[in-house]
Design an enzyme around this catalytic site. Sequence first.
Site, PDB file in Angstrom:
ATOM      1  N   PRO A 131      10.013  17.877  34.598  1.00  0.00           N
ATOM      2  CA  PRO A 131      10.362  17.431  33.245  1.00  0.00           C
ATOM      3  C   PRO A 131      10.352  18.608  32.276  1.00  0.00           C
ATOM      4  O   PRO A 131       9.401  19.388  32.257  1.00  0.00           O
ATOM      5  CB  PRO A 131       9.249  16.424  32.915  1.00  0.00           C
ATOM      6  CG  PRO A 131       8.104  16.794  33.805  1.00  0.00           C
ATOM      7  CD  PRO A 131       8.719  17.357  35.053  1.00  0.00           C
ATOM      8  N   TYR A 184      -1.466  16.826  26.070  1.00  0.00           N
ATOM      9  CA  TYR A 184      -0.999  15.720  25.225  1.00  0.00           C
ATOM     10  C   TYR A 184      -2.018  14.570  25.279  1.00  0.00           C
ATOM     11  O   TYR A 184      -3.085  14.715  25.865  1.00  0.00           O
ATOM     12  CB  TYR A 184       0.436  15.338  25.626  1.00  0.00           C
ATOM     13  CG  TYR A 184       1.373  16.502  25.388  1.00  0.00           C
ATOM     14  CD1 TYR A 184       1.764  16.846  24.095  1.00  0.00           C
ATOM     15  CD2 TYR A 184       1.789  17.320  26.435  1.00  0.00           C
ATOM     16  CE1 TYR A 184       2.566  17.949  23.852  1.00  0.00           C
ATOM     17  CE2 TYR A 184       2.596  18.432  26.202  1.00  0.00           C
ATOM     18  CZ  TYR A 184       2.979  18.752  24.904  1.00  0.00           C
ATOM     19  OH  TYR A 184       3.753  19.857  24.664  1.00  0.00           O
ATOM     20  N   GLY A 219      10.753  23.966  37.307  1.00  0.00           N
ATOM     21  CA  GLY A 219      11.242  23.769  35.949  1.00  0.00           C
ATOM     22  C   GLY A 219      12.336  24.756  35.609  1.00  0.00           C
ATOM     23  O   GLY A 219      13.537  24.489  35.755  1.00  0.00           O
TER      24      GLY A 219
END
Length: 365
Positions: A29, A184, A322
């Site tokens: 992601p 997060y 990534g």
Amino acid sequence: MTSETTTSLLLSPARLGRHELANRLVMAPMTRNRAEVDGTATPLMAEYYAQRAGAGMIIAEASTPSPVGRTYPNITALHSDAHTEGWRRVTEAVRAAGGGPMFLQIQHGGRVGHPDTSGFTPIAPSPVPLPEPIHTPTGRQEAVTPREMTSEDIRATIHDFAAAARRAVDAGFAGVEVHSANGYLLHQFLAPNTNLRTDAYGGSVENRIRFTTEVTAAVADAVGGERTGLRVSPGHAVNGVTDTDADVLYPALLAASADKGLAYLHVAFASPEQPLFARLREIWPGTLIANPVLPADRIPADGGREAAERLLAAGADLIALGRPFLANPDLVERLRAGAPVNAVRSKYAMYTGGPVGYTDYPTHG
Ligand SMILES: Cc1cc2nc3c(=O)[nH]c(=O)nc-3n(C[C@H](O)[C@H](O)[C@H](O)COP(=O)(O)O)c2cc1C
């Protein structure tokens, strides 16, 4: 395993539950800030993901499940019908391009957010501000002190994750990835320096893993365990989060979710030499996606292949990359052909918007 065997293993078909994957490479992601201001995915994003349909599987970038969970400008969201329709265009484009299963990462920023971006004071386990400036629509600004989440906030946030997961399936995703990594909100509950709570969600390891476990269970209840993945980044000090007891906490977290029949566990910044990686592999009964540690400032000349092979040899089932996918829409073909890889034009990775450095990376030949 010899290098020859592991090489062919990396590029050979695999299964993820009922899905057949053309190879073991997963696009990790990556937030690219190319959505509309309200978080709706755009046709340009559909083009970008379709270009990368050669990945065995794609995990699409962090998408926020509620307005208050928004991290940065122009990130994607999934809490309105317009968001669902925007993402549907993306999944349809990837399917039309012959892509494999696509999961969507659901991310709540917690304290990584700003009122100028979201319209809300960020919420977090405890009122501990991010110790660094944060990107906002008017540039980088000092972080604000988040509001401590009440029991009602916790309940509502769990509900928002489950609702976003239902929307994701409706939009054509094979499932969602619960983002409990990289500092997060969920990671802020796990780490002792960001979670100072004295209720059932703070203090002991058992209490600090509760929020991630409950979010994951609610998502699995909503869409099925086989449509639910979980991403963690043990010991990865980013966004001011310090995992001081990673060796105890992550085994406990995995043990608590091991019987939920989840689609996969995704370990970011995994190293085959880490004793913790071996321990997590032992505990996790299902598919393990590992994202190797590559140099911070560049993509290695082999596109990350050697690091990927070492993780496969250490027990990973699938390998997430990534930046190699960011800069190489045809990464799998390049690895198959032994062709050189494009370097990342970092300046365009985030916050610039538009197609430059996004959909204009050339394919080989
Ligand atoms: C531009 C960019 C955006 C990223 N956005 C996300 C994200 O939305 N969610 C996430 O879990 N990780 C995110 N990451 C981390 C990547 O998923 C991955 O873990 C990291 O880039 C290391 O892998 P690599 O060396 O193959 O690039 C991002 C990384 C980059 C470079």
